[in-house]
Scaffold this active site. Structure first.
Site, mmCIF file in Angstrom:
data_model
loop_
_atom_site.group_PDB
_atom_site.id
_atom_site.type_symbol
_atom_site.label_atom_id
_atom_site.label_comp_id
_atom_site.label_asym_id
_atom_site.label_seq_id
_atom_site.Cartn_x
_atom_site.Cartn_y
_atom_site.Cartn_z
ATOM 1 N N ARG A 268 0.858 -1.186 0.000
ATOM 2 C CA ARG A 268 0.000 0.000 0.000
ATOM 3 C C ARG A 268 0.894 1.235 0.000
ATOM 4 N NH1 ARG A 268 -3.474 -2.755 -1.410
ATOM 5 N NH2 ARG A 268 -5.545 -3.133 -0.524
ATOM 6 N N ASP A 292 3.959 -0.092 -7.196
ATOM 7 C CA ASP A 292 2.658 -0.419 -7.805
ATOM 8 C C ASP A 292 1.549 0.314 -7.068
ATOM 9 O OD1 ASP A 292 0.845 -1.877 -9.511
ATOM 10 O OD2 ASP A 292 0.317 -3.081 -7.766
ATOM 11 N N GLU A 297 -3.992 7.506 -4.933
ATOM 12 C CA GLU A 297 -4.184 6.757 -6.173
ATOM 13 C C GLU A 297 -5.445 7.272 -6.839
ATOM 14 O OE1 GLU A 297 -4.078 2.555 -5.465
ATOM 15 O OE2 GLU A 297 -2.045 2.640 -4.691
ATOM 16 N N HIS A 316 -1.334 0.378 -9.685
ATOM 17 C CA HIS A 316 -1.954 -0.618 -8.790
ATOM 18 C C HIS A 316 -2.554 -1.798 -9.576
ATOM 19 C CE1 HIS A 316 -3.906 -1.046 -4.550
ATOM 20 N NE2 HIS A 316 -3.629 -2.227 -5.079
HETATM 21 O O1 LIG Z 1 -5.673 -5.524 -1.615
HETATM 22 C C1 LIG Z 1 -5.700 -6.025 -2.730
HETATM 23 O O2 LIG Z 1 -6.452 -6.970 -3.017
HETATM 24 C C2 LIG Z 1 -4.808 -5.516 -3.804
HETATM 25 O O3 LIG Z 1 -4.101 -4.421 -3.435
HETATM 26 C C3 LIG Z 1 -5.615 -5.215 -5.024
HETATM 27 O O4 LIG Z 1 -5.569 -6.282 -5.797
#
Ligand SMILES: O=C(O)[C@H](O)CO
Length: 351
Positions: A268, A292, A297, A316
């Protein structure tokens, strides 16, 4: 539109002017709001269950908050994605019928767990089904960053490719390296398993406490956060975002890292202090970063991190394969239905 499966298997609209016995029975079914157009497998499970009536925000974009607060009113369950904040305001808006929140994500930092627990609302999430996909993307991002693939294709396309040069676009290789994992869970193990064939010398990890069962699978050594920073040639962040991990990747960490180190984050954005990361990358304190996930975001296109050649930013997409997103939606639907039946969920967050 509230819908469920008819005897003939078609979606049926519930209109007050055409109330039949069937419609009356159906309108007694638990109400579910699905906050986003979810992949077909999950949707089919809800449709064919005969267990719920549901309404879906039929869009790839998030439902506006004001609309969401209206839509959840009186619902028995909500199937959400990571962009929806499930907090006290939303739970109040939903009201006392709400029994289940099922998120189509492994991350749950968008859920106010205390508020859910206080109200006795059960929570489903989607671990495991995305592990392979996220690990695969993490390796791809790591290689793209360490071997400067984005920079290289840009040079080739824009005329920067002159003659073959001895040190041009050199990067850092995995062979004989030390890979550090911040937060060792299923995904960290899966990343290490994929990296091992690249002849990594050593895996190290840190977490709130040693995790021997997982660590043994990849022969990883438990170290402190400081040691992780100091020893890692590649540092992959795989921890959940919690109050404890918020901003944990900051100047203090970057300043202890090697000059040749590559920093990768597929967990995150909130775990990283982006100003500190910018400083670390732009001053050559570390060699590169692959992200990523960011804060916010989407990351605005004018963000300084985009100006750095040694920073690869993806929108992401770690779990973005057709197979995985369908599996996530199916698991989220099954969690929700099991929760409403009062049965154990296939994957439940114990609050
Ligand atoms: O938490 C999640 O599932 C991912 O970050 C998104 O696929």
């Amino acid at each position: 539109m509230w819908c469920s499966r008819t005897a003939l298997g078609r979606l049926q609209r519930i209109a007050p002017c055409t109330v039949t016995g069937f419609h009356r029975a159906m309108s007694m079914l638990p109400k579910v709001f699905v906050t986003r157009k979810v992949p077909p497998d999950g949707l089919d499970i809800l449709r064919t269950s005969g267990q719920v009536q549901f309404e879906m925000w039929d869009s790839d974009d998030p439902v506006p908050r004001v609309e969401l607060l209206k839509k959840v009113k009186g619902c028995d369950a909500i199937l959400c994605v990571l962009t929806e904040k499930i907090d006290a305001q939303l739970l109040e808006a939903a009201g006392p019928n709400l029994k289940v929140v099922s998120t189509m994500s492994v991350g749950f930092d968008h859920l106010s767990l205390d508020e859910l627990k206080k109200r006795g609302i059960r929570v489903g999430y989607t671990p495991d089904v995305l592990t392979d996909c996220v690990a695969e993307l993490t390796v791809a991002l790591l290689l793209a960053t360490s071997r400067r693939l984005i920079e290289a294709t840009h040079e080739a396309k824009t005329g920067g490719w002159g003659t073959w040069r001895t040190l041009w676009l050199c990067g850092h290789e995995l062979a004989n390296s030390t890979v550090g994992i911040l937060g060792l869970g299923r995904i960290g193990v899966a990343i290490a398993e994929r990296l091992k064939p690249f002849k990594v010398k050593k895996f190290i990890y840190t977490d709130v406490e040693p995790r021997p069962e997982l660590a043994n699978m990849i022969e990883a050594e438990y170290v402190s956060l400081d040691e992780l920073a100091k020893q890692s040639d590649f540092l992959a962040v795989c921890c959940a975002l919690t109050p404890e991990t918020h901003g944990i990747c900051n100047w203090n960490l970057f300043s202890k890292m090697k000059k040749n180190a590559i920093f990768i984050n597929t967990s995150r954005g909130g775990v990283v202090n982006q100003e500190d990361l910018y400083e670390a990358l732009s001053t050559g304190l570390i060699a590169g970063a692959g992200l990523d996930v960011t804060t916010p975001e989407p990351l605005p296109t004018h963000h300084p991190l985009y100006t750095l050649k040694n920073c690869v930013i993806l929108p992401h997409i770690a779990s973005a394969s057709y197979t995985t997103r369908n599996a996530m939606s199916a698991l989220a639907a099954n969690n929700l239905l099991a929760g409403l039946r009062g049965e154990p969920m296939p994957k439940e967050l114990i609050l």
